[in-house]
Design an enzyme around this catalytic site. Sequence first.
Site, PDB file in Angstrom:
ATOM      1  CE  LYS A 174       1.915   1.197  -4.102  1.00 34.21           C
ATOM      2  NZ  LYS A 174       2.762   1.916  -3.102  1.00 34.21           N
ATOM      3  CD  GLU A 181       2.416  -3.002   1.754  1.00 32.56           C
ATOM      4  OE1 GLU A 181       3.385  -2.178   2.394  1.00 32.56           O
ATOM      5  OE2 GLU A 181       2.436  -2.964   0.643  1.00 32.56           O
TER       6      GLU A 181
END
Length: 304
Positions: A174, A181
Amino acid sequence: MELAMIGLGKMGANMARRLLKGGHRVIGMNRSFEVTQDLARETELTPTKTLEEVVETVSSPRVIWVMVPSGAPTEAVINKLSDLLAPGDTIIDGGNTFYKDDIRRSALLQEKGIHYVDVGTSGGVWGLQEGYSMMIGGDEAVVSRLSPIFETLAPSADQGWGRVGPVGAGHFVKMVHNGIEYGLMEAYAEGFELMEHKQDMNLDLHQIAEIWRYGSVVRSWLLDLTAAALQENPTLEGIAAYVTDSGEGRWTVAEAIDLNCSIPVITMALQRRFRSREAAPFGDKLLSAMRHQFGGHAIQQEEK
């Protein structure tokens, strides 16, 4: 299944809602009991006031999902739960925890016979409607036993979630996800800024975003959200050019340094966020001063 959700903020509350709609029994607790009561009135959530009450209410072997802010709040909740839970119980940390903290906590909990699973969770405010992407770290048998929970929270039972490795792997993946991102967001931002500067063509940025959403190589959910933002506020009026970071990008860059791994795009995207918070960057002032020193170039004075 039956589980407790500790932390009923935007993400925790919506995850509880999705689980309840999926037929699970959810015991809820939030720092503010009023928040817990409000959600209980809206749904079939079983409200509790304290961690002690949570442990008394959940059936054994207990499953406790912790969804509170990362760092000290998560540490405090897990430490207290470690003294209340019994061997065979499981703690799931679904927040934005640093993966090395997962490994440390898991080792301490293992001494007490308590299982630990780390879940890197993506989906934000859209998770209730669209489902959550979950990157899971933990013992394979434990994760398999908990699979009905993940199948309900995910976009579909067999998509958007999976065990990616041992404890710590979920939050490590993550972390990298969030670093990517950063890079994607920076690329979109720069491209749209370039088009905004081309004033003589009078480009409609929302229209362009909509065109790119279909058939384009750069189409993505992030582009969908960009299009929505430009539709709501085409000139971004009232929005300050100030971008925060929640820590995962820093962890990603630090990990890359430790591993001698080059990630220039993600690193630059993080640095750009830092730069956005400076009203009058000292470095830019120094650049102007240097040009004046070696070339006699004019210096633009600050407005008083």
